[in-house]
Write a protein that holds these residues in place. Sequence first.
Motif, PDB file in Angstrom:
ATOM      1  N   LEU A  25       0.835  -1.209   0.000  1.00 27.41           N
ATOM      2  CA  LEU A  25       0.000   0.000   0.000  1.00 27.41           C
ATOM      3  C   LEU A  25       0.865   1.253   0.000  1.00 27.41           C
ATOM      4  O   LEU A  25       1.965   1.262   0.559  1.00 27.41           O
ATOM      5  CB  LEU A  25      -0.893  -0.014   1.252  1.00 27.41           C
ATOM      6  CG  LEU A  25      -1.854   1.151   1.520  1.00 27.41           C
ATOM      7  CD1 LEU A  25      -3.059   0.651   2.317  1.00 27.41           C
ATOM      8  CD2 LEU A  25      -1.171   2.272   2.322  1.00 27.41           C
TER       9      LEU A  25
ATOM     10  N   PHE B  77      -3.564   0.366  -3.575  1.00 27.59           N
ATOM     11  CA  PHE B  77      -3.342  -1.037  -3.197  1.00 27.59           C
ATOM     12  C   PHE B  77      -2.678  -1.730  -4.383  1.00 27.59           C
ATOM     13  O   PHE B  77      -3.294  -1.882  -5.442  1.00 27.59           O
ATOM     14  CB  PHE B  77      -4.665  -1.718  -2.847  1.00 27.59           C
ATOM     15  CG  PHE B  77      -5.297  -1.205  -1.585  1.00 27.59           C
ATOM     16  CD1 PHE B  77      -4.915  -1.703  -0.351  1.00 27.59           C
ATOM     17  CD2 PHE B  77      -6.265  -0.206  -1.641  1.00 27.59           C
ATOM     18  CE1 PHE B  77      -5.495  -1.223   0.816  1.00 27.59           C
ATOM     19  CE2 PHE B  77      -6.855   0.282  -0.482  1.00 27.59           C
ATOM     20  CZ  PHE B  77      -6.462  -0.230   0.752  1.00 27.59           C
TER      21      PHE B  77
ATOM     22  N   GLY C 252      -4.501  -4.630  -5.678  1.00 26.84           N
ATOM     23  CA  GLY C 252      -5.892  -4.292  -5.415  1.00 26.84           C
ATOM     24  C   GLY C 252      -6.916  -5.138  -6.140  1.00 26.84           C
ATOM     25  O   GLY C 252      -8.025  -5.329  -5.639  1.00 26.84           O
TER      26      GLY C 252
ATOM     27  N   THR D  38      -3.046  -2.885  -9.733  1.00 26.97           N
ATOM     28  CA  THR D  38      -3.272  -1.819  -8.758  1.00 26.97           C
ATOM     29  C   THR D  38      -4.700  -1.280  -8.840  1.00 26.97           C
ATOM     30  O   THR D  38      -5.266  -1.133  -9.924  1.00 26.97           O
ATOM     31  CB  THR D  38      -2.277  -0.671  -8.992  1.00 26.97           C
ATOM     32  OG1 THR D  38      -0.950  -1.164  -8.861  1.00 26.97           O
ATOM     33  CG2 THR D  38      -2.490   0.446  -7.982  1.00 26.97           C
TER      34      THR D  38
ATOM     35  N   TRP E  89      -9.510  -4.092   3.735  1.00 28.00           N
ATOM     36  CA  TRP E  89      -8.599  -4.080   2.590  1.00 28.00           C
ATOM     37  C   TRP E  89      -7.139  -4.220   3.030  1.00 28.00           C
ATOM     38  O   TRP E  89      -6.359  -4.964   2.416  1.00 28.00           O
ATOM     39  CB  TRP E  89      -8.781  -2.791   1.800  1.00 28.00           C
ATOM     40  CG  TRP E  89      -9.967  -2.785   0.885  1.00 28.00           C
ATOM     41  CD1 TRP E  89     -10.542  -3.860   0.265  1.00 28.00           C
ATOM     42  CD2 TRP E  89     -10.718  -1.636   0.462  1.00 28.00           C
ATOM     43  NE1 TRP E  89     -11.598  -3.460  -0.508  1.00 28.00           N
ATOM     44  CE2 TRP E  89     -11.730  -2.102  -0.417  1.00 28.00           C
ATOM     45  CE3 TRP E  89     -10.632  -0.283   0.733  1.00 28.00           C
ATOM     46  CZ2 TRP E  89     -12.646  -1.250  -1.017  1.00 28.00           C
ATOM     47  CZ3 TRP E  89     -11.539   0.581   0.135  1.00 28.00           C
ATOM     48  CH2 TRP E  89     -12.545   0.103  -0.733  1.00 28.00           C
ATOM     49  N   VAL E  90      -6.776  -3.504   4.099  1.00 29.57           N
ATOM     50  CA  VAL E  90      -5.392  -3.542   4.568  1.00 29.57           C
ATOM     51  C   VAL E  90      -4.995  -4.960   4.978  1.00 29.57           C
ATOM     52  O   VAL E  90      -3.919  -5.461   4.618  1.00 29.57           O
ATOM     53  CB  VAL E  90      -5.191  -2.554   5.735  1.00 29.57           C
ATOM     54  CG1 VAL E  90      -3.887  -2.847   6.485  1.00 29.57           C
ATOM     55  CG2 VAL E  90      -5.187  -1.122   5.209  1.00 29.57           C
TER      56      VAL E  90
ATOM     57  N   ALA F 119      -4.630  -7.083   1.886  1.00 31.80           N
ATOM     58  CA  ALA F 119      -3.462  -6.690   1.084  1.00 31.80           C
ATOM     59  C   ALA F 119      -2.174  -7.173   1.725  1.00 31.80           C
ATOM     60  O   ALA F 119      -1.238  -7.617   1.028  1.00 31.80           O
ATOM     61  CB  ALA F 119      -3.436  -5.167   0.916  1.00 31.80           C
TER      62      ALA F 119
END
Length: 298
Positions: A236, A249, A252, A268, A286-287, A290
């Motif tokens: 990120l 991301f 992503g 991405t 999301w974090v 990822a």
Amino acid sequence: MRQTHVSGKRISQNTYSTPLVFPRLIDERIRSLGDWRAETLAEVRRLIHEADPDIVEECNWIKPTNPLGVPVWSHAGIVCTGEAYNQVVKLTFARGASLEDPRGLFNSSLEGNTRRAIDIREGEVLDAEAFKALIQAAVAENLSAPAPVSRDAESSERSARTTKAKPSKLLSGGNPQIAKADGDAPVQAYIAAMPGWKRDIGKRLDALIVRNVPNVRKAVKWNTPFYGIESQGWFLGFHCMTKYVNVAFFRGTSLRPVPPGASKSKDTRYADIHEGELDEAQMATWVKQAAALPGWVP
């Protein structure tokens, strides 16, 4: 003869409740072995999680000749690694020389002053209770040891001195100009220089990432804070634009739901945060996803 209890039953590899960084890669590593070593490594993994429910696992030292890397179990530092060779499964304890080993499990790497290892051969059984006690002792040793000064910390200190001496310039879109450097200090310098409401977004993003990825690695590159995992690449980055903060991301398209912003890069995806619009619950989801994927390596 030492005892290594490796039972004949199959082990479920997806039932751990502890926070795992790269369980999928370890799953794949175990499956790739396809023989007694797979069963041995799966059993060792199960015992480690029984010994310490707060253990963190990941795969390090990924390279073209070893694309799945080496399983690593950590708690306040590396506890042990699990390597599979043709004849043995080797469990190397990072601070093994400092541990009491009353049952004599250590049988390899005995000559050094820091590490100790357990070599398990086909047909051997591991003393499960003694092994779990060794894991717990290794965690206790890590927790009691003073934290080492890392290269990131040294770099952060140098960067902090630099940023104090030179006020940050704002580039196009109000993006701070920060020299390339590894560590937390340049990231904090970037955040401190973010204009207006964007500074609060930067602080909240940084805190959210650290909270959900405790072993995160930080850097500033190309006037952008980057977040990644050691030896795994970056997952990120974020960047000030005129009317929003752009979060990239780098893998992503593999996230669910996929972040809404398209990119010229096929992997991405972007999430643009306008004033008052940070959805922390969605961002945390999301974090975490990822961070569990192989990252981007520039």
